[in-house]
Design an enzyme around this catalytic site. Structure first.
Site, mmCIF file in Angstrom:
data_model
loop_
_atom_site.group_PDB
_atom_site.id
_atom_site.type_symbol
_atom_site.label_atom_id
_atom_site.label_comp_id
_atom_site.label_asym_id
_atom_site.label_seq_id
_atom_site.Cartn_x
_atom_site.Cartn_y
_atom_site.Cartn_z
ATOM 1 N N ARG A 105 26.726 27.982 59.351
ATOM 2 C CA ARG A 105 27.644 26.940 59.260
ATOM 3 C C ARG A 105 28.748 27.254 58.526
ATOM 4 N NH1 ARG A 105 27.192 22.281 55.599
ATOM 5 N NH2 ARG A 105 28.723 20.566 56.409
ATOM 6 N N HIS A 149 36.261 20.233 54.975
ATOM 7 C CA HIS A 149 35.327 20.528 53.852
ATOM 8 C C HIS A 149 36.110 20.294 52.697
ATOM 9 C CE1 HIS A 149 31.251 22.067 52.856
ATOM 10 N NE2 HIS A 149 31.834 21.622 51.784
ATOM 11 N N GLU A 195 30.371 15.643 54.342
ATOM 12 C CA GLU A 195 30.138 14.577 53.024
ATOM 13 C C GLU A 195 31.087 13.497 53.074
ATOM 14 O OE1 GLU A 195 27.162 17.372 50.195
ATOM 15 O OE2 GLU A 195 29.168 16.954 49.629
ATOM 16 N N ASN A 338 23.033 16.367 54.393
ATOM 17 C CA ASN A 338 22.649 17.173 53.334
ATOM 18 C C ASN A 338 21.744 16.289 52.491
ATOM 19 O OD1 ASN A 338 24.829 18.402 54.443
ATOM 20 N ND2 ASN A 338 26.255 18.132 53.087
ATOM 21 N N TYR A 340 19.228 16.882 48.885
ATOM 22 C CA TYR A 340 18.932 17.611 47.719
ATOM 23 C C TYR A 340 17.797 17.148 46.783
ATOM 24 C CZ TYR A 340 22.934 20.809 48.528
ATOM 25 O OH TYR A 340 23.938 21.488 49.377
ATOM 26 N N GLU A 405 22.690 20.963 54.769
ATOM 27 C CA GLU A 405 22.432 21.447 53.375
ATOM 28 C C GLU A 405 21.219 21.035 52.804
ATOM 29 O OE1 GLU A 405 25.832 20.905 50.769
ATOM 30 O OE2 GLU A 405 27.262 21.361 52.403
#
Length: 513
Positions: A105, A149, A195, A338, A340, A405
């Protein structure tokens, strides 16, 4: 430079034995990539400004990220050179081959491909992306391409304010058209904006991300040179959704029958957990989901913003026409996610009494980040990823999803022995497998990131890469970390895989490099 040498063998055996003990104590269920459904892809990722470098070479013009970084907003760090991926892309593709990934990606730099933001194509930029795509395909690696991005061409920002203006819809659609036309015969997976929710908030409310717009008292930067934290995040999101839908409908009309590709949008997601068992905190957690996630998913899936947002934001909130709502609803083939870590949520409804509010005050919540013992690495909370996927299944119809991500943050130059990243990846991939087995419609997982890159929040202070790069080395040599070996071992294992088996293999595989 960090090195793997025989002089450290004894130390490494000590580390391995300690790690083996840790794995045995915490348990390590065996699983293999082949336990995932056929066609499930594993990859890794990057973005243009974070890895390419060559910021003023071969016709490329500045993006808003260049301007933001060069103003000293990121500890004085910039992506002018970064990982020099512009010149070293063949070497990086070979790393991907060695690692064993299925897909890569990356993003296209709009200002490298179309330096004026609109109009003429830069032949050198076109050649670079053609070369990168062809190199990937020659080794059987799927290119997954992001169009935006955090790096809008600065010329469009200067001309009309970029994403705060409705003019961006036309220019973004024209840019997407160029990409579909030039690369779509080989690229089948397109993400319009990365995002989008974080870009809107960081760039236009708190001001700590490109383009750094905000207004007192809300901005976290020293000086808000321009912007309105009360209105611009909502306006920018409105235009992002319109631009995304416009590009997606263009692809559907002009290219899909011939190219057979897929279009999606990427959203950053926390898993929101009530801080206490109180009713107010539970309601606040749902409100946080509506504001941070429903802000995008509700229009894309249901055609309109969440009711609680429209109520709390009031007249500052833009509205879709019935035609716009129809065009946005269903304008995607997949959602990029994404993730985390989790975030605890505490009710703060008192913020709704403020006369002047921004997005964060409009939510009426306080977010509490529960830090890891190191106070730097993310806590390992794979249950949050499972929770998000279950929530998408239950409330949003279980859309086709790619984990775009997921990775562990460590301090840069800390060590090639990145056990925190190994443990993080193992836990999240294992939990992802459980979610897929329970019916979550996930088709791919991309570890962030391939290389130690120029990071969004702290430049070169942090590290997410499988491969280390010594910035003081003029050749920017890539060196595999332990996590690179772990990921490769997982991807290439033909039989049952476990971290214990990986650790036992290190005495041979790891030291042979």
């Amino acid at each position: 430079m960090l090195e793997l040498s025989l002089s450290t063998v004894f130390f490494k055996f000590v580390v391995i034995n300690i790690a083996l003990f840790v794995v045995l104590v915490h348990g390590a269920n065996s699983f293999t990539r082949h336990d995932f459904p056929p066609g499930f892809v594993f990859g890794t990722g990057s973005s243009a400004y974070q890895v390419e470098g060559a910021s003023n070479q071969d016709g490329r013009t500045p993006s808003i990220w260049d301007t933001f970084a060069q103003a000293g907003s990121m500890h004085g760090d910039t992506g002018d050179v970064a990982c020099d991926g512009y010149h070293k892309y063949k070497e990086d593709v070979q790393l991907m081959v060695d690692t064993g990934i299925d897909a890569y990606r990356f993003s296209i730099s709009w200002s490298r491909l179309i330096p004026n933001g609109k109009g003429a194509i830069n032949p050198k930029g076109l050649q670079y992306y053609n070369n990168l795509i062809n190199e990937l395909i020659s080794y059987g690696i799927q290119p997954h391409v992001t169009l935006h991005h955090y790096d809008l061409p600065q010329v469009l920002e200067s001309e009309y304010g970029g994403w705060v203006s409705r003019k961006i819809v036309k220019d973004f659609t024209a840019y997407a058209d160029v990409c579909f036309r030039e690369f779509g015969d080989r690229v089948k997976y397109w993400t319009t904006v990365n995002e989008a929710n974080v870009f809107s908030l960081g760039g236009y409310d708190s001001g700590n991300m490109p383009p750094g717009r905000c207004s007192p008292p809300f901005g976290v930067v020293d000086n808000c040179s321009a912007g309105s934290s009360s209105t611009e995040p909502y306006l920018v999101t409105h235009h992002i959704l319109l631009a995304h839908a416009s590009a997606a409908r263009l692809y559907e009309k002009r290219y899909k029958d011939k190219q057979h590709g897929f279009i999606g949008m990427n959203i950053f997601q926390y898993w929101f957990v009530p801080f206490t068992n109180s009713i107010t905190d539970k309601i606040a957690a749902q409100r946080a989901k509506d504001f941070y996630i429903g802000w995008y998913l509700n229009p894309l899936i249901f055609g309109d913003y969440p009711e609680i947002m429209k109520k709390n934001v009031g007249s500052r909130f833009p509205a879709f026409t019935s035609l716009e709502s129809e065009r946005i609803k269903g304008s995607f083939d997949f959602i990029g996610l994404n993730y985390y870590n989790t975030m605890h949520v505490k009710d703060k409804s008192s913020s709704l009494n403020l006369k002047i509010r921004d997005f964060f005050a409009d939510t009426g919540v306080e977010l509490i980040f529960v830090r890891n013992e190191s106070a730097y690495e993310f806590p390992i909370t794979p249950s949050g990823l499972v929770g998000i996927l279950e929530d998408m299944k239950q409330h949003y119809g279980n859309p086709l999803t790619y984990i775009h991500e997921n990775g562990q943050r460590t301090r840069r130059n800390s060590s090639l022995e990145d056990w925190p990243r190994v443990k993080y990846l193992h836990a999240h991939i294992q939990s992802l497998l459980e979610a897929v087995r329970n019916g979550s419609n996930v088709k791919g997982y991309f570890e962030w990131s391939l290389l130690d890159a120029f990071e969004l929040l702290d430049g070169y202070e942090s590290s997410y890469g499988l491969y280390y790069i010594d910035l003081d080395d003029p050749d920017l040599v890539r060196q595999p970390k332990l996590s690179a070996y772990w990921y490769s071992h997982f991807l290439k294992a033909n039989r049952s895989f476990s971290s214990i088996g990986f650790i036992k293999s290190l005495s041979h595989d790891y030291f042979s490099h």
